[in-house]
Design a protein around this motif. Structure first.
Motif, PDB file in Angstrom:
ATOM      1  N   ARG A  37      13.051  -4.794  -0.081  1.00  0.00           N
ATOM      2  CA  ARG A  37      12.443  -5.235  -1.348  1.00  0.00           C
ATOM      3  C   ARG A  37      12.573  -6.752  -1.511  1.00  0.00           C
ATOM      4  O   ARG A  37      11.640  -7.420  -1.969  1.00  0.00           O
ATOM      5  N   TRP A  38      13.749  -7.293  -1.150  1.00  0.00           N
ATOM      6  CA  TRP A  38      13.931  -8.745  -1.247  1.00  0.00           C
ATOM      7  C   TRP A  38      12.991  -9.476  -0.278  1.00  0.00           C
ATOM      8  O   TRP A  38      12.356 -10.461  -0.636  1.00  0.00           O
ATOM      9  N   LEU A  39      12.919  -8.927   0.949  1.00  0.00           N
ATOM     10  CA  LEU A  39      12.041  -9.549   1.951  1.00  0.00           C
ATOM     11  C   LEU A  39      10.587  -9.503   1.508  1.00  0.00           C
ATOM     12  O   LEU A  39       9.830 -10.448   1.741  1.00  0.00           O
ATOM     13  N   HIS A  40      10.181  -8.442   0.845  1.00  0.00           N
ATOM     14  CA  HIS A  40       8.799  -8.324   0.392  1.00  0.00           C
ATOM     15  C   HIS A  40       8.446  -9.436  -0.596  1.00  0.00           C
ATOM     16  O   HIS A  40       7.356 -10.033  -0.530  1.00  0.00           O
ATOM     17  N   GLN A  41       9.347  -9.729  -1.527  1.00  0.00           N
ATOM     18  CA  GLN A  41       9.095 -10.808  -2.488  1.00  0.00           C
ATOM     19  C   GLN A  41       8.941 -12.150  -1.772  1.00  0.00           C
ATOM     20  O   GLN A  41       8.009 -12.924  -2.058  1.00  0.00           O
ATOM     21  N   GLU A  42       9.871 -12.413  -0.845  1.00  0.00           N
ATOM     22  CA  GLU A  42       9.820 -13.687  -0.133  1.00  0.00           C
ATOM     23  C   GLU A  42       8.616 -13.756   0.797  1.00  0.00           C
ATOM     24  O   GLU A  42       7.955 -14.797   0.902  1.00  0.00           O
ATOM     25  N   ILE A  84      10.650   4.835   2.318  1.00  0.00           N
ATOM     26  CA  ILE A  84      11.190   4.148   1.153  1.00  0.00           C
ATOM     27  C   ILE A  84      11.692   2.775   1.582  1.00  0.00           C
ATOM     28  O   ILE A  84      12.387   2.636   2.600  1.00  0.00           O
ATOM     29  N   VAL A  85      11.345   1.769   0.794  1.00  0.00           N
ATOM     30  CA  VAL A  85      11.767   0.407   1.094  1.00  0.00           C
ATOM     31  C   VAL A  85      13.232   0.234   0.720  1.00  0.00           C
ATOM     32  O   VAL A  85      13.660   0.621  -0.371  1.00  0.00           O
ATOM     33  N   LEU A 141       0.812  -1.218   0.000  1.00  0.00           N
ATOM     34  CA  LEU A 141       0.000   0.000   0.000  1.00  0.00           C
ATOM     35  C   LEU A 141       0.847   1.270   0.000  1.00  0.00           C
ATOM     36  O   LEU A 141       0.338   2.361  -0.279  1.00  0.00           O
ATOM     37  N   GLY A 142       2.119   1.132   0.334  1.00  0.00           N
ATOM     38  CA  GLY A 142       3.023   2.269   0.288  1.00  0.00           C
ATOM     39  C   GLY A 142       2.866   3.246   1.430  1.00  0.00           C
ATOM     40  O   GLY A 142       3.377   4.368   1.358  1.00  0.00           O
ATOM     41  N   SER A 182      17.581  -2.500   8.443  1.00  0.00           N
ATOM     42  CA  SER A 182      16.522  -1.511   8.240  1.00  0.00           C
ATOM     43  C   SER A 182      15.726  -1.910   7.004  1.00  0.00           C
ATOM     44  O   SER A 182      16.294  -2.217   5.951  1.00  0.00           O
ATOM     45  N   LEU A 183      14.429  -1.927   7.139  1.00  0.00           N
ATOM     46  CA  LEU A 183      13.555  -2.293   6.014  1.00  0.00           C
ATOM     47  C   LEU A 183      12.997  -1.063   5.314  1.00  0.00           C
ATOM     48  O   LEU A 183      12.576  -1.148   4.154  1.00  0.00           O
TER      49      LEU A 183
END
Length: 290
Positions: free
Chosen positions: A62-67, A56-57, A15-16, A46-47
Motif C-alpha cells: 500500500r505504501w509503495l502504491h502511493q509512492e 490482497i495488497v 484495478l484490483g 511481499s507486495l
C-alpha cells in the motif's frame, strides 16, 4: 527498480486484479506475474498475499502504491515536457533586439508567438547592437535582432530589413511641409541624436561626415521616446528611423534627399544546431517581418 514493473504494480493495485491489469497493459498474464515477482525480489518484500482467489495488497504494497503513483505521474509529466520541448511547445527563449525595431515590428510577432505557445518562457530584452552581438557570442542570448555583428565574433547573420534614417519634425516646424530634407536645411537647428554606442547614431555620424556638422548643434538623448516628446514640445528636430509608428499627432518624419543613411538589421546567432526548437520557431516568426 524497473519503471515498467512499477507501472504494472500500480495498475494491478488500481484495478484490483492481475488479469485486468494484463488486459489494460496489453501484456500476457504471465508477464504481469513475472514483473511483480521480480519487483518483490528486488525489494525483498511481499507486495501481495493470496486470500482464496483474491490478491490482497500488503502494508508495504500500500505504501509503495502511493509512492509509485506519484512517481509515475512525475515520469509522465517529464516525458510530456521533453516531447513538448522537442516540438517547440515548451522550453525557454532569451533574445534581445534594438529599438525601435523591438517595439515597432517585433512586439506583435512576439505576442502572437506567446499566444500560440503559452508554455514557452520568452524573455525579450532591448539593447544596443554591439552589446547584443557580444552577448549572443558569449551564449547569454539565443539570438539577437541587431545590425551586422563584427566579423571577429564569428556569428551567423541573416538580414531582415533595411533601416533608413529620417528627420522627425513638429508639424509646426518650418521644414515640416517639405517632402525631403536637405543637409543644408539643418543649419542653425538643434538636432536630437541617440547615444554614441547606438547603431543609428553611428549611421548618422557616417552620413554627415564632411557635410559641415558645425552648422548645427547636436543634443544627445538616450531614448527615441524622449526624442519624440522633445520634438513634440517643439524643441529641436530628431534623427530617427523612418517608422510610421513613431509619428504621433503633431509629428512628421521626412526622408533626407542628399544623404542616404541606411543600415541592415537582421538576426544574429552562433549555430542553429545549438538552439532549442522554440528559439528556431521564434526566429521563423521574426523572419516574417521581411
Amino acid at each position: 527498480m524497473d519503471l515498467r514493473a512499477l507501472k504494472t504494480f500500480e495498475t494491478c493495485v488500481r484495478l484490483g486484479h492481475f488479469l485486468k491489469a494484463a488486459e489494460e497493459l496489453q501484456y500476457a498474464p504471465s508477464t504481469v506475474t513475472l514483473q511483480i515477482q521480480r519487483l518483490e525480489a528486488d525489494l525483498g518484500v511481499s507486495l501481495f498475499v493470496r486470500d482464496g482467489k483474491r490478491m490482497i495488497v500488503t502494508e508495504a504494497g500500500r505504501w509503495l502504491h502511493q509512492e509509485a503513483s506519484a512517481l509515475l505521474k512525475s515520469v509522465g509529466a517529464i516525458r510530456q515536457n521533453v516531447t513538448d520541448i522537442a516540438e517547440g511547445d515548451n522550453g525557454s527563449v532569451c533574445f534581445a533586439a534594438i529599438e525601435p525595431v523591438a517595439s515597432q515590428q517585433l512586439a506583435t510577432v512576439i505576442a502572437g508567438f506567446c499566444k500560440t505557445r503559452p508554455k514557452v518562457e520568452v524573455t525579450m530584452e532591448v539593447g544596443g547592437s554591439r552589446s547584443i552581438a557580444e552577448r549572443v557570442q558569449a551564449g547569454e542570448l539565443d539570438f539577437g535582432v541587431c545590425s551586422a555583428p563584427p566579423t571577429k565574433l564569428a556569428l551567423e547573420f541573416e538580414p531582415l530589413v533595411e533601416e533608413r534614417l529620417g528627420v522627425m519634425l513638429s508639424t509646426n516646424h518650418p521644414l515640416a511641409d517639405r517632402e525631403h530634407i536637405m543637409a543644408s536645411d539643418l543649419a542653425g537647428q538643434t538636432v536630437l541624436v541617440k547615444e554614441p554606442t547606438c547603431i543609428y547614431r553611428k549611421l548618422w555620424e557616417s552620413a554627415i561626415d564632411g557635410v559641415g556638422r558645425n552648422q548645427f548643434s547636436c543634443m544627445e538623448v538616450g531614448s527615441f521616446f524622449v526624442i519624440q516628446q522633445m520634438v513634440n514640445a517643439e524643441f529641436g528636430i530628431g534623427i530617427v528611423p523612418i517608422y510610421s509608428g513613431l509619428e504621433q499627432e503633431g509629428l512628421v518624419i521626412r526622408p533626407m534627399a542628399d544623404l542616404n543613411p541606411v543600415v541592415e538589421v537582421g538576426i544574429a546567432y552562433k549555430n542553429i544546431n545549438f538552439l532549442g526548437k522554440a528559439a528556431v520557431l521564434l526566429m521563423d516568426a521574426i523572419r516574417g517581418i521581411r
